[in-house]
Design a protein around this motif. Structure first.
Motif, PDB file in Angstrom:
ATOM      1  N   ARG A   4       0.878  -1.151  -0.054  1.00 13.26           N
ATOM      2  CA  ARG A   4       0.047  -0.055  -0.068  1.00 13.26           C
ATOM      3  C   ARG A   4       0.952   1.108   0.014  1.00 13.26           C
ATOM      4  O   ARG A   4       1.695   1.430   0.591  1.00 13.26           O
ATOM      5  N   ARG A   5       0.421   2.270  -0.827  1.00 14.86           N
ATOM      6  CA  ARG A   5       1.507   3.349  -0.999  1.00 14.86           C
ATOM      7  C   ARG A   5       0.913   4.365   0.226  1.00 14.86           C
ATOM      8  O   ARG A   5      -0.193   4.479   0.556  1.00 14.86           O
ATOM      9  N   ASN A   6       2.024   4.792   0.892  1.00 16.26           N
ATOM     10  CA  ASN A   6       1.737   5.753   1.975  1.00 16.26           C
ATOM     11  C   ASN A   6       1.827   6.943   1.231  1.00 16.26           C
ATOM     12  O   ASN A   6       2.886   7.614   0.739  1.00 16.26           O
ATOM     13  N   GLN A   7       0.581   7.733   1.410  1.00 17.59           N
ATOM     14  CA  GLN A   7       0.618   9.025   0.730  1.00 17.59           C
ATOM     15  C   GLN A   7       1.394   9.928   1.273  1.00 17.59           C
ATOM     16  O   GLN A   7       1.983  11.049   0.528  1.00 17.59           O
ATOM     17  N   ALA A   8       1.584   9.984   2.590  1.00 23.14           N
ATOM     18  CA  ALA A   8       2.458  10.751   3.455  1.00 23.14           C
ATOM     19  C   ALA A   8       3.866  11.014   2.902  1.00 23.14           C
ATOM     20  O   ALA A   8       4.632  11.862   2.774  1.00 23.14           O
ATOM     21  N   ALA A  14      -0.685  14.910  -4.705  1.00 23.24           N
ATOM     22  CA  ALA A  14      -1.143  16.116  -4.972  1.00 23.24           C
ATOM     23  C   ALA A  14      -2.045  16.220  -3.499  1.00 23.24           C
ATOM     24  O   ALA A  14      -2.863  15.343  -3.295  1.00 23.24           O
ATOM     25  N   GLU A  15      -1.828  17.522  -3.058  1.00 24.86           N
ATOM     26  CA  GLU A  15      -2.707  17.929  -2.013  1.00 24.86           C
ATOM     27  C   GLU A  15      -4.192  18.579  -2.587  1.00 24.86           C
ATOM     28  O   GLU A  15      -3.909  19.092  -3.781  1.00 24.86           O
ATOM     29  N   PRO A  16      -5.050  18.190  -2.122  1.00 21.22           N
ATOM     30  CA  PRO A  16      -6.436  18.975  -2.861  1.00 21.22           C
ATOM     31  C   PRO A  16      -6.118  20.456  -2.476  1.00 21.22           C
ATOM     32  O   PRO A  16      -5.788  20.902  -1.483  1.00 21.22           O
ATOM     33  N   PRO A  17      -6.901  21.204  -3.356  1.00 17.42           N
ATOM     34  CA  PRO A  17      -6.859  22.640  -3.055  1.00 17.42           C
ATOM     35  C   PRO A  17      -7.495  23.067  -1.906  1.00 17.42           C
ATOM     36  O   PRO A  17      -8.574  22.479  -1.432  1.00 17.42           O
ATOM     37  N   HIS A  18      -7.123  24.087  -1.350  1.00 18.73           N
ATOM     38  CA  HIS A  18      -7.858  24.880  -0.176  1.00 18.73           C
ATOM     39  C   HIS A  18      -9.045  25.244  -0.573  1.00 18.73           C
ATOM     40  O   HIS A  18      -9.508  25.388  -1.541  1.00 18.73           O
ATOM     41  N   HIS A  19     -10.011  24.825   0.533  1.00 19.56           N
ATOM     42  CA  HIS A  19     -11.321  25.116   0.262  1.00 19.56           C
ATOM     43  C   HIS A  19     -11.664  26.461  -0.113  1.00 19.56           C
ATOM     44  O   HIS A  19     -12.736  26.807  -0.779  1.00 19.56           O
ATOM     45  N   GLU A  20     -11.060  27.607   0.243  1.00 20.94           N
ATOM     46  CA  GLU A  20     -11.270  28.846  -0.293  1.00 20.94           C
ATOM     47  C   GLU A  20     -10.843  28.872  -1.864  1.00 20.94           C
ATOM     48  O   GLU A  20     -11.505  29.743  -2.403  1.00 20.94           O
TER      49      GLU A  20
END
Length: 73
Positions: A4-8, A14-20
């Motif tokens: 299993r790939r460790n995302q960290a 890719a990190e998701p975009p900030h909610h703003e």
């Protein structure tokens, strides 16, 4: 054995975009809702994630789709 790939640990994850960023970059006027366009949605969504619990509570009660028990009508 499974791997299993460790995302960290994955430097390419890719990190998701900030909610703003999502709120500002979405064409809300083109979104349809049961009450018209989605132009009022950014303000309503921002109230739902406000740090002040009183603002969040008011946002839920002010929303026209939610009933008193919290379920969509």
């Amino acid at each position: 054995m499974t791997h299993r790939r460790n995302q960290a640990a994955d430097p390419h994850a890719a990190e998701p975009p900030h909610h703003e960023t999502l709120l500002a970059s979405t064409d809300w006027a083109s979104r349809a809702t049961p009450y018209g366009t989605g132009e009022s949605l950014p303000a309503a969504l921002a109230r739902l994630i406000d740090p002040d619990p009183r603002v969040r509570e008011a946002a839920v009660h002010d929303h026209p789709v939610l009933t008193e028990d919290g379920f969509s009508s």
